[in-house]
Structure formats: C-alpha cells, structure tokens
Design an enzyme around this catalytic site. Structure first.
Site, mmCIF file in Angstrom:
data_model
loop_
_atom_site.group_PDB
_atom_site.id
_atom_site.type_symbol
_atom_site.label_atom_id
_atom_site.label_comp_id
_atom_site.label_asym_id
_atom_site.label_seq_id
_atom_site.Cartn_x
_atom_site.Cartn_y
_atom_site.Cartn_z
ATOM 1 N N LYS A 175 12.496 -16.151 -8.981
ATOM 2 C CA LYS A 175 12.360 -15.098 -10.001
ATOM 3 C C LYS A 175 11.376 -15.532 -11.075
ATOM 4 O O LYS A 175 10.505 -14.771 -11.472
ATOM 5 C CB LYS A 175 13.710 -14.768 -10.668
ATOM 6 C CG LYS A 175 14.689 -14.004 -9.842
ATOM 7 C CD LYS A 175 14.391 -12.521 -9.701
ATOM 8 C CE LYS A 175 13.593 -12.227 -8.477
ATOM 9 N NZ LYS A 175 14.246 -12.089 -7.222
ATOM 10 N N HIS A 225 16.329 -37.955 -4.578
ATOM 11 C CA HIS A 225 15.568 -38.329 -3.378
ATOM 12 C C HIS A 225 14.074 -38.034 -3.539
ATOM 13 O O HIS A 225 13.345 -37.978 -2.556
ATOM 14 C CB HIS A 225 16.137 -37.616 -2.150
ATOM 15 C CG HIS A 225 17.569 -37.981 -1.901
ATOM 16 N ND1 HIS A 225 17.958 -39.221 -1.494
ATOM 17 C CD2 HIS A 225 18.716 -37.271 -2.067
ATOM 18 C CE1 HIS A 225 19.277 -39.274 -1.393
ATOM 19 N NE2 HIS A 225 19.758 -38.090 -1.735
ATOM 20 N N ASN A 272 -1.905 2.487 5.493
ATOM 21 C CA ASN A 272 -1.052 1.345 5.140
ATOM 22 C C ASN A 272 -0.776 0.604 6.441
ATOM 23 O O ASN A 272 -0.256 1.187 7.387
ATOM 24 C CB ASN A 272 0.249 1.870 4.524
ATOM 25 C CG ASN A 272 1.271 0.775 4.304
ATOM 26 O OD1 ASN A 272 0.913 -0.393 4.142
ATOM 27 N ND2 ASN A 272 2.540 1.140 4.297
ATOM 28 N N GLY A 273 -1.156 -0.671 6.511
ATOM 29 C CA GLY A 273 -0.941 -1.443 7.738
ATOM 30 C C GLY A 273 -2.160 -2.298 8.021
ATOM 31 O O GLY A 273 -3.021 -2.476 7.163
ATOM 32 N N ARG A 293 4.106 -0.512 -4.696
ATOM 33 C CA ARG A 293 3.783 -0.993 -3.345
ATOM 34 C C ARG A 293 2.444 -1.726 -3.301
ATOM 35 O O ARG A 293 2.096 -2.328 -2.289
ATOM 36 C CB ARG A 293 3.737 0.190 -2.374
ATOM 37 C CG ARG A 293 5.034 0.935 -2.272
ATOM 38 C CD ARG A 293 4.918 2.061 -1.284
ATOM 39 N NE ARG A 293 4.778 1.559 0.060
ATOM 40 C CZ ARG A 293 5.773 1.416 0.923
ATOM 41 N NH1 ARG A 293 6.981 1.748 0.573
ATOM 42 N NH2 ARG A 293 5.561 0.952 2.122
ATOM 43 N N GLU A 322 16.912 -18.906 -5.841
ATOM 44 C CA GLU A 322 16.592 -17.549 -6.289
ATOM 45 C C GLU A 322 16.109 -17.562 -7.748
ATOM 46 O O GLU A 322 15.166 -16.850 -8.104
ATOM 47 C CB GLU A 322 17.823 -16.657 -6.101
ATOM 48 C CG GLU A 322 17.701 -15.235 -6.608
ATOM 49 C CD GLU A 322 16.589 -14.424 -5.941
ATOM 50 O OE1 GLU A 322 15.961 -14.898 -4.983
ATOM 51 O OE2 GLU A 322 16.332 -13.312 -6.426
ATOM 52 N N LYS A 354 5.857 -4.658 -3.679
ATOM 53 C CA LYS A 354 7.185 -4.445 -3.119
ATOM 54 C C LYS A 354 6.997 -4.139 -1.643
ATOM 55 O O LYS A 354 6.022 -3.500 -1.267
ATOM 56 C CB LYS A 354 7.797 -3.232 -3.836
ATOM 57 C CG LYS A 354 9.268 -3.052 -3.613
ATOM 58 C CD LYS A 354 10.048 -3.834 -4.606
ATOM 59 C CE LYS A 354 11.541 -3.673 -4.457
ATOM 60 N NZ LYS A 354 12.234 -4.854 -5.023
ATOM 61 N N TRP A 362 -2.757 -2.655 -1.731
ATOM 62 C CA TRP A 362 -2.507 -4.096 -1.793
ATOM 63 C C TRP A 362 -3.443 -4.682 -0.746
ATOM 64 O O TRP A 362 -3.252 -4.481 0.460
ATOM 65 C CB TRP A 362 -1.040 -4.410 -1.469
ATOM 66 C CG TRP A 362 -0.696 -5.837 -1.670
ATOM 67 C CD1 TRP A 362 -0.325 -6.430 -2.837
ATOM 68 C CD2 TRP A 362 -0.684 -6.883 -0.683
ATOM 69 N NE1 TRP A 362 -0.081 -7.768 -2.642
ATOM 70 C CE2 TRP A 362 -0.297 -8.076 -1.335
ATOM 71 C CE3 TRP A 362 -0.965 -6.930 0.685
ATOM 72 C CZ2 TRP A 362 -0.178 -9.292 -0.666
ATOM 73 C CZ3 TRP A 362 -0.857 -8.147 1.350
ATOM 74 C CH2 TRP A 362 -0.460 -9.308 0.668
ATOM 75 N N CYS A 391 0.845 -1.183 0.000
ATOM 76 C CA CYS A 391 0.000 0.000 0.000
ATOM 77 C C CYS A 391 0.889 1.246 0.000
ATOM 78 O O CYS A 391 1.817 1.358 0.796
ATOM 79 C CB CYS A 391 -0.943 0.088 1.196
ATOM 80 S SG CYS A 391 -2.204 -1.155 1.195
ATOM 81 N N GLU A 405 7.635 -15.717 -9.714
ATOM 82 C CA GLU A 405 6.935 -14.515 -9.275
ATOM 83 C C GLU A 405 6.565 -13.583 -10.412
ATOM 84 O O GLU A 405 5.612 -12.826 -10.280
ATOM 85 C CB GLU A 405 7.716 -13.767 -8.183
ATOM 86 C CG GLU A 405 8.993 -13.143 -8.652
ATOM 87 C CD GLU A 405 9.707 -12.401 -7.544
ATOM 88 O OE1 GLU A 405 9.046 -11.871 -6.646
ATOM 89 O OE2 GLU A 405 10.952 -12.354 -7.582
HETATM 90 C C1 F6R Z 1 11.462 -11.390 -4.601
HETATM 91 C C2 F6R Z 1 11.336 -10.328 -3.633
HETATM 92 C C3 F6R Z 1 10.895 -10.680 -2.268
HETATM 93 C C4 F6R Z 1 11.701 -9.873 -1.242
HETATM 94 C C5 F6R Z 1 11.159 -10.121 0.172
HETATM 95 C C6 F6R Z 1 11.971 -9.394 1.217
HETATM 96 O O1 F6R Z 1 11.933 -10.911 -5.820
HETATM 97 O O2 F6R Z 1 11.554 -9.191 -3.924
HETATM 98 O O3 F6R Z 1 10.994 -12.040 -2.035
HETATM 99 O O4 F6R Z 1 13.035 -10.247 -1.321
HETATM 100 O O5 F6R Z 1 9.830 -9.694 0.235
HETATM 101 O O6 F6R Z 1 11.978 -8.029 0.960
HETATM 102 P P1 F6R Z 1 13.030 -7.076 1.634
HETATM 103 O O7 F6R Z 1 14.371 -7.419 1.087
HETATM 104 O O8 F6R Z 1 12.591 -5.700 1.260
HETATM 105 O O9 F6R Z 1 12.962 -7.323 3.109
#
Ligand code: F6R
Length: 623
Positions: free
Chosen positions: A500, A519, A100-101, A27, A496, A618, A74, A2, A503
C-alpha cells in the site's frame, strides 16, 4: 487497464463519452482520446495525460454527433504520447478504433500491411487493427478481395470479421466506419466488454461504471463475440458470423456507489466503507442462530472441498496477500493442505494438478489477465476451479465452475482496500464452514462466527484513529525506506502494508515475517528507519517483542499496531495504534486498517495522486 467506451443514441455523443471516460479513468490515465462521427466524417481528438487535458482541446459538443468512441490509455506498446493515444484510424481515415488488450502478432501484421503500401504513424498494436480493418474494407469495396462479403452482410461488419480472424492476442474493441454513420461495432476476446442497453441509446464499455448513469440493463459479451449496434437495435454474433443470443442482465450497483461523495479520494471513501462492505459481504451468509455459514454459490462443491488433499489459491497483488491468509485459515481450521501461488507464475512452472485438486482464483476485478489465465490453465488440466471475485459477470466469475462474490461494492481507487478485507471475510467464512465439516467443533465454529460478526463494528472503531495515524505519517514523512513486520496470520498483512505504501506514496517499503529480519534485512535499519510492527496479542506476541527490541536497539523508529488495553507494549513503541481484541486468525481484517490509513496519509502528505498512482491502473488485463 485501458478504458474504452462507445455511444450511439439520440443525444450529443461527446459529453456522454467524456463523462463515461472519467468513470473509467482509474483503468489507465497516460493519455485519452475521442472520435465522433457525423456527415460521413470521423473527427478525432486526443491528448497525452489525463482526461482533463483532453477536455482542454475539445470543440463545443455538436448535436449532429450522436455516435462516437473514446479511450483512456494505460500504455503497453509505444510511449504514452499524443501520437500513440487512441482512437487510431486506418490510413484512409475511414475506420477508427479504440482498443483494450494486446495484439501479439502486431509486428507480423504490420510488416504484411506495409508491404501493401499501408502507412503507419504510431508505435501501437492498435493501429494495426485499424489498418487491417481498413485494408479489408478497401479490398471488398474495390472488388479485389476474392472472399467477398455475404450478400446479406454489410461490408463494414464483414471487414471487421476478416480482420479479427487474423489477430492473435486480446482485445476489447469499439469501432466506427465513416461510411456507416449509424453503426457502432464492438468485439471481445480476453478483455471485458459490456453493452448497456438504454432507452433509444447504447453504451459499449469496458466496465459497468461507464454505463450505470444511463441504464442498469446490460449484456456481457463473451470471448470471440461481437455486437453490431444501430439506432434500430443490436445483434450479437460470434466473430466468425454465427448468431448468438445474449441475456439482458441487471447491473448490480448504482450510480451513487461509484460517486466519490464527500471524500477527498476514492481510496479514503473505500477505506471508510469497509464496515458496510463487510456487513453486506457477510449478511445472509452468516446464520448465527444455527452457527452455520451459508455459501450458496459453492453449496454443491463443499463436499469436494472437504475431501480435497490439495487446495491451490491463485491471485496477484493484494488478492495474493489475502490468499496467503486464506492458506493459513484452510490449513489451521480445516486441515486442508493449501498452497498460495502467484497467478503469474503458476502456469509456467508445471504445477502438480491431480484428480482432486481444487483451485480457487481470487480477484477483485475478475479481469486480471494472469489470474484468469491461471484459472483457465487449471481448468484445462482437470482441476475444479472456484472463484472469489468482486465484479459480477467478470471474466474470472464466468470462467470458474462456481464461486462466491464479495459484494463489497465497486472499488474505484487503484489501491485495493475494501476488496482485501472482503476477500478475507469470504476466505474466513469458507474456512470456518469447511473446518466445521472436518475438524473443529460446532462450538468452536459458533465462537468464530460470533467473532466474525463483530468485525465490522471493530473496524469502525479503528477508523476513528485516522487523524492520529495521519500524525504518525507526518512525523515520518521524510523517510524513504520503511519496513512492515508481522508474524503468523499478520505476516501477509505486513506484505500488504508495504505494498500500500509503495504503490501510492512511492516510498520504498518492504514487508517481511518479523523473524526473518535477523537473516539479512536488519542491515537496512539505521537511525530513524520506520519499522511498522504488527504486535497484537496472540500466540506469537512474546516472540515479536523480541523482534521489536532487535530493531529498536539498532535505532529503528518503532510504529506498533497493538491490541487495545495492552499496556506493556507502550515501552517498546515510538508510535502506537491500537485495534480491538480479536482471535489471531481474524486479526488481519483489523490490523490492515491502520496500514491502509497510514499509506493514504503518507501519499497525500507527499502530494501524490492517491487514486491514480503513476504507472499503475486498476484491473491489470495484460500479462
Ligand atoms: C494493489 C492492487 C493490486 C491488485 C492486483 C490484483 O492495491 O490493487 O495489487 O490487487 O492487481 O487485482 P485483482 O484483485 O483485480 O485481480
């Protein structure tokens, strides 16, 4: 998660708020809304979907509306529809709130307010805040409330404080009252809130990206603080009305850094920024002449770190994968027993925290609720808590005892890329320095420092293969299940790579240590299943060749990330991507690049919105 913004100034509020919302859209983007105030009337417009949808229903901006608030959502409580979109007003229409929260006791408060004949129209916790403020405001105005506002305090501010005292949970808030056409109130607990202080104008926002276009001067509110803004200035106090003075900070990044430039997406821009981001991250910290690493922020904690027998790294998502590499680095170079913990699990499992335990919280945003809570938990139990964070002044940066900033520049793409390699660079620098103090020779440290300095240039060489990697993505784009496999330091990179791809392209992918395949997961392999192996030269090279053969024999399509000049790998690979040679422990900063680029192209080829993947946002500021 948010984005909230408020504006009070000399200009028409609407265009400024919409522009700011666009900068915060990463966000959350389930719905968006705006409220402006003029002539004692609050006008609210909101719409489901992205900000472009909201723009379609807006009236022409009016110069009379110099005050407003806005929100990009969000969804947490209530579906992402028009009714649940913010701003929310109270039942009288006098109060409007963006939030936001999460308000944990919203159900109790809603029942109580309903018993007072207060009406609700949405399913959100935020409407409870608006109605609660509205309730106290109407009580004090009608003289019914026996706890009257102090004579020197305006009734709007007092009602906000009365309401905040009842809330359990987290909030970043921007609030308007129709009777106060020149006043904007902000409050913070557990969600970020920054006030940009411009020339005759103020922008209140959940992050600096919404502010830098107007001013680089800002104050960062702390938990349980509020700010009341008028054209004459602003004052900050605790939510229980004790004045606090706040320092004016300089926002570190510029508007240019948050512009998309010539790139199709922020994610692509940030992938390509990695050589520069790492140079900035390491510049000034690597002293090649004396073979030393200088980590100013941690200087007074290095002795404690060298002595600890228990180092815990906590993080989420991509930062968790960086932490796993960190664990291997600290154990290998400095022989410090290290554990990596999901921040979301850490404090719920009664972890062992002893006298000399050191916890390092790793986070790009510095606002991830689970990582923040884990840091607070560790601190309460007496651990020294350090941070590796990108966003300057963020909650985790301020909660930890000391830390190291990534200096990777703002990361806007929801999928984290440059923050990951910068986290690896910082963890490597720290591990080398601790190793030098404890376990490895100056010569070995010097060799690693030399190799580390060469990483940005090696990344630039990998970036040149973007078109080739796109062809590989295209050849396999119809496949719905992928595997990512690596060993040793490259096993977290496999995790990772899978994250990627999932997501942003919504293709199912699993990351595994390559030897684990037999396994169980090898049962997933059928004809043409793409299996991405990180098979670079290093101690486990021969072992991973065996793992590749096992998958190949079962019909898997083999995509290999290998070392430049390795001719013998070619016979194993259907597709080959190369990285320049590097010591195994530094390879993750290189091997992740092809996987980021692969995920990016796969998502674009599938027509997905790379920078705004569905259901994600994000900075995950809810638990
Ligand atoms: C994946 C991604 C998330 C963040 C996670 C932690 O591409 O961006 O998995 O890595 O939400 O976020 P931060 O690093 O901001 O604590």
């Amino acid at each position: 998660m948010c984005g909230i913004v408020g504006y009070l100034g000399r200009k028409a509020a609407q265009p400024i708020l919409i522009e700011a919302l666009k900068r915060l859209e990463y966000r959350g983007y389930d719905s968006a809304g705006i409220a402006t105030l003029s002539d004692g009337v609050i006008k609210i417009k909101k719409e489901q979907g992205k900000i472009s949808k909201l723009e379609e229903i807006l009236d022409a901006p009016s110069n009379d509306e110099k005050l407003g608030i806005a929100h990009t959502r969000w969804a947490t409580h209530g579906k992402p529809n028009q009714l649940n979109a913010h701003p929310h007003s109270d039942w009288t229409g006098k109060i409007a709130v963006v939030h936001n929260g999460i308000i944990e006791n919203h159900a109790t408060l809603k029942t109580w307010l309903s018993s007072k004949a207060v009406d609700f129209v949405s399913e959100t916790d935020t409407e409870v805040i608006a109605n609660l403020i509205g309730y106290f405001y109407s009580e004090v105005n009608s003289g019914k409330d026996h706890t009257q506002a102090p004579p020197d305090q305006n009734k709007f501010e007092w009602s906000v404080q009365r309401a905040l005292a009842e809330l359990h949970g987290t909030y970043g808030l921007a609030i308007l009252c129709a009777d106060f056409p020149k006043m904007l109130i902000g409050a913070k607990k557990g969600s970020p809130l920054i006030l940009g202080v411009g020339e005759g104008e103020y922008i209140l926002a959940s992050d600096a990206a919404a502010i830098v276009e107007h001013t680089q001067k800002a104050i960062y509110l702390s938990n349980n603080e509020m700010v009341t803004i008028t054209p004459d200035g602003f004052n900050t106090k605790t939510i229980d009305n004790v004045a606090v003075s706040k320092e004016l900070h300089q926002i570190e990044f510029s508007l240019e850094q948050i512009e998309i430039g010539g790139f199709a997406h922020y994610m692509l821009k940030e992938i390509f920024e990695q050589p520069e981001a790492l140079k900035t991250c390491m510049g000034g910290r690597i002293d090649r002449q004396n073979n030393r690493i200088k980590l100013g922020g941690l200087a007074s904690y290095l002795r404690e770190l060298t002595r600890t027998k228990h180092l815990i790294l906590t993080a989420c998502g991509t930062a968790f994968h960086a932490s796993l590499v960190g664990e291997f680095l600290f154990e290998h170079l400095a022989r410090i027993p290290t554990e990596t913990e999901y921040a979301s699990e850490f404090r719920y499992r009664n972890p062992i925290i002893e006298d000399q335990t050191v916890v390092i919280s790793i986070s790009q945003s510095g606002e991830t609720a689970d990582t923040l809570a884990a840091a607070e938990y560790a601190k309460e139990r007496g651990a020294t808590v350090l941070g590796i964070v990108n966003v300057v002044g963020s909650s985790i940066a301020r909660t930890t005892d000391a830390g190291i900033y990534l200096h990777a520049g703002p990361e806007i793409g929801v999928a984290s890329t440059k923050a990951f390699t910068a986290q690896l660079a910082v963890l490597t620098m720290l591990a080398i320095e601790l190793g030098r103090r404890k376990n490895i020779s100056d010569t070995e440290a010097g060799r690693l420092i030399e190799e580390l300095s060469a990483i940005p240039e090696k990344i630039s060489r990998i970036l040149k293969q973007s078109e080739h990697i796109k062809e590989i993505a295209s050849a396999n784009i119809k496949k719905n299940n992928w595997l990512f496999l690596g060993r040793g330091f490259n096993y977290p990179v496999a995790l990772e790579g899978a994250l990627k791809l999932k997501e942003i392209s919504y293709i199912h992918a699993e990351g595994l240590p390559a030897a684990e395949m037999k396994h169980g997961p090898i049962a997933l392999i059928s004809n043409g299943t793409p299996a991405v192996f990180i098979a670079t030269l290093g101690p486990q090279y021969d072992k991973i060749l065996g793992n590749i053969s096992e998958v190949r024999a079962r019909g898997g399509k083999i995509i290999v990330v290998a070392t430049e000049g390795d001719e013998s790998i070619k016979q194993y690979a259907d597709h080959l991507i190369t990285i320049p040679e590097a010591p195994e422990m530094l390879q993750p900063m290189l091997t992740v690049l092809p996987l980021q680029i692969l995920a990016y192209h796969a998502a674009v080829l599938r027509g997905k919105d790379v920078d705004k993947p569905r259901n994600l946002a994000k900075s995950v500021t809810v638990e």
